[in-house]
Design a protein around this motif. Sequence first.
Motif, mmCIF file in Angstrom:
data_model
loop_
_atom_site.group_PDB
_atom_site.id
_atom_site.type_symbol
_atom_site.label_atom_id
_atom_site.label_comp_id
_atom_site.label_asym_id
_atom_site.label_seq_id
_atom_site.Cartn_x
_atom_site.Cartn_y
_atom_site.Cartn_z
ATOM 1 N N TRP A 60 0.874 -1.175 0.000
ATOM 2 C CA TRP A 60 0.000 0.000 0.000
ATOM 3 C C TRP A 60 0.911 1.224 0.000
ATOM 4 C CZ3 TRP A 60 -2.230 2.301 5.074
ATOM 5 C CH2 TRP A 60 -3.061 3.386 4.793
ATOM 6 N N THR A 61 0.724 2.100 -0.963
ATOM 7 C CA THR A 61 1.547 3.304 -1.060
ATOM 8 C C THR A 61 0.711 4.531 -0.737
ATOM 9 O OG1 THR A 61 2.960 2.298 -2.747
ATOM 10 C CG2 THR A 61 3.023 4.690 -2.558
ATOM 11 N N ILE A 62 1.211 5.360 0.173
ATOM 12 C CA ILE A 62 0.522 6.590 0.539
ATOM 13 C C ILE A 62 1.400 7.782 0.177
ATOM 14 C CG2 ILE A 62 -0.825 5.516 2.371
ATOM 15 C CD1 ILE A 62 1.089 6.760 4.406
ATOM 16 N N ASN A 63 0.763 8.909 -0.056
ATOM 17 C CA ASN A 63 1.442 10.155 -0.397
ATOM 18 C C ASN A 63 1.261 11.121 0.756
ATOM 19 O OD1 ASN A 63 1.928 12.843 -1.584
ATOM 20 N ND2 ASN A 63 2.069 11.730 -3.516
ATOM 21 N N VAL A 64 2.347 11.562 1.363
ATOM 22 C CA VAL A 64 2.293 12.416 2.550
ATOM 23 C C VAL A 64 2.794 13.804 2.197
ATOM 24 C CG1 VAL A 64 3.024 12.698 4.942
ATOM 25 C CG2 VAL A 64 2.693 10.401 4.001
ATOM 26 N N ASN A 65 2.070 14.817 2.627
ATOM 27 C CA ASN A 65 2.436 16.192 2.312
ATOM 28 C C ASN A 65 3.776 16.583 2.941
ATOM 29 O OD1 ASN A 65 0.100 16.725 0.844
ATOM 30 N ND2 ASN A 65 -1.027 17.356 2.664
ATOM 31 N N PRO A 66 4.650 17.291 2.200
ATOM 32 C CA PRO A 66 5.855 17.850 2.823
ATOM 33 C C PRO A 66 5.465 18.759 3.986
ATOM 34 C CG PRO A 66 5.947 18.059 0.432
ATOM 35 C CD PRO A 66 4.548 17.615 0.768
ATOM 36 N N GLY A 67 6.256 18.747 5.048
ATOM 37 C CA GLY A 67 5.940 19.560 6.213
ATOM 38 C C GLY A 67 5.108 18.842 7.253
ATOM 39 N N THR A 68 4.649 17.618 6.948
ATOM 40 C CA THR A 68 3.874 16.846 7.916
ATOM 41 C C THR A 68 4.743 16.505 9.119
ATOM 42 O OG1 THR A 68 2.452 15.886 6.217
ATOM 43 C CG2 THR A 68 2.606 14.698 8.297
ATOM 44 N N SER A 69 4.177 16.669 10.314
ATOM 45 C CA SER A 69 4.943 16.390 11.533
ATOM 46 C C SER A 69 4.191 15.421 12.422
ATOM 47 C CB SER A 69 5.224 17.688 12.296
ATOM 48 O OG SER A 69 4.021 18.275 12.718
ATOM 49 N N SER A 70 4.926 14.759 13.290
ATOM 50 C CA SER A 70 4.372 13.846 14.301
ATOM 51 C C SER A 70 3.435 12.821 13.672
ATOM 52 C CB SER A 70 3.638 14.644 15.387
ATOM 53 O OG SER A 70 4.496 15.555 16.007
ATOM 54 N N ALA A 71 3.826 12.268 12.527
ATOM 55 C CA ALA A 71 3.021 11.265 11.837
ATOM 56 C C ALA A 71 3.529 9.872 12.178
ATOM 57 C CB ALA A 71 3.066 11.499 10.333
ATOM 58 N N ARG A 72 2.693 8.871 11.914
ATOM 59 C CA ARG A 72 3.094 7.509 12.244
ATOM 60 C C ARG A 72 2.386 6.491 11.356
ATOM 61 N NH1 ARG A 72 1.010 6.751 18.408
ATOM 62 N NH2 ARG A 72 2.668 8.296 18.715
ATOM 63 N N ILE A 73 3.036 5.335 11.209
ATOM 64 C CA ILE A 73 2.496 4.195 10.482
ATOM 65 C C ILE A 73 2.645 2.972 11.378
ATOM 66 C CG2 ILE A 73 2.813 2.684 8.466
ATOM 67 C CD1 ILE A 73 3.931 5.165 6.984
ATOM 68 N N TRP A 74 1.624 2.103 11.406
ATOM 69 C CA TRP A 74 1.694 0.918 12.239
ATOM 70 C C TRP A 74 0.822 -0.189 11.653
ATOM 71 C CZ3 TRP A 74 -1.342 5.077 13.101
ATOM 72 C CH2 TRP A 74 -2.686 4.900 13.462
ATOM 73 N N ALA A 75 0.939 -1.373 12.221
ATOM 74 C CA ALA A 75 0.127 -2.511 11.799
ATOM 75 C C ALA A 75 -0.884 -2.847 12.886
ATOM 76 C CB ALA A 75 1.018 -3.720 11.519
ATOM 77 N N ARG A 76 -2.071 -3.233 12.445
ATOM 78 C CA ARG A 76 -3.087 -3.741 13.356
ATOM 79 C C ARG A 76 -3.255 -5.241 13.127
ATOM 80 N NH1 ARG A 76 -7.679 0.271 11.395
ATOM 81 N NH2 ARG A 76 -6.450 -0.011 9.499
#
Length: 447
Positions: A277-293
């Motif tokens: 799965w590919t996501i596009n994240v805006n430049p300047g995004t802060s305190s973001a995270r990715i995890w598995a459920r």
Amino acid sequence: MGLFRNLTGIFTVVLILTLFFASSNAIQIKILNNCSYTVWAAANPGGGRQLNQGQTWTLTNVNGAGRIWGRTNCAFDRDGRGKCESGDCDGRLECRSNGRAPNTIAEYALDQSNDNDIVGVSVVEGFNIPVGFSNLTGSCSSRESKCTGDVNGACPMELRDPGGCNNPCTVFNNNQFCCTSRNICEATSYSKIFKDLCPYASTYPSDDDGKSICPTGIDYSVVFCPSSSSKEVARSPPSNPSRDSGVLFKILNNCRYTVWAAASPGGGRQLDSGKTWTINVNPGTSSARIWARTGCSFDGAGRGRCQTGDCGGILECQGYGQAPNTLAEFTLSGFSNLDYIDISVIDGFNVPMELSPMSGGCNRVIQCTADIIEQCPAALRVDDGCNGACAVFKTDQYCCTSGNCGPTNYSKYFKDRCPDAYSYPKDDATSLFTCPSGANYKVVFCP
């Protein structure tokens, strides 16, 4: 009876004239979400409203004093009950109280001395999203009050919060930062960081730079993510023009079992073994995270639950996940135009993980792949995971709510097995890594 009728008629005329003049002098505040993401606007007094990008909400008949702010990563049920990652007001969509720090605040006090309004933007309670406060009608000689600098990207580690950049009073809770024992207090090293990025906002309790004075009787506008001034752009870390299209994160499930990938921002997706799965994240995004459920079950409407990493019972996550969950965390185009990346097991461990750049001349690979669940201390054990000590004991020793903490026996258990991962909140020296802005990234479950 004739006199009564005459008095009644006079009273009716007076009432109509009173209502006419009251309505003609009623103040409106138009709230606009100019951000690229959804914001849950809040006002006290006033309530709350979900605002998607480009939507507006107008407060009418505004008087007295109050505040307006934006909430992020919220999830509410049909009754308007839920929670927000930043700015939450007792778990209500319709706010009846002020928001929880960190939140950027637009404040107003209307019809004050000398027939003036006092309005302004404050980061005294921290910063979550950019905000501007200006007049819509009438003549106001004061400049616009706003805070549009990249505060989240430049936020000191000790002030960082999942929802933004906290204020030092909330973190340290002492007079130097809270100004509790006297009416006048001074700027601090922390307030100067905010001031450098947002010169037109109040940064500590006695700082009036963020306040504007306007004649009473005009309408106002509060804008989330307003356009930055040239001065503030110059003071903020520069963006990389080549990244205007966003930063790609390729998420691969290399586990032998299904995981339900989650990203904040980004949503969620079921990933069977071998799927990406590919996501596009805006430049300047802060305190973001990715995890598995893991251990998830969702209905056709995307409602359900997961055994680990659940995010409010929805497939498309709008906030962070529930411990235990192994986290890939990142801030893009942060201080000195660097990306800040890490893997964290502060919230516990559920799935082995790798975070690494795919481009941009950076070759830093971060992993946490040890058999943590099998050997998990009994006090931290849960089904399908190993909890973080903060989630279990909820004390300052493990949660570091006072901003002053060290490693514990539990954090050392995680650190011994995943030396490159955050094991407690102050574990920066060995766990936070940087890459030059411009890279795309890969997150692998079970590398």
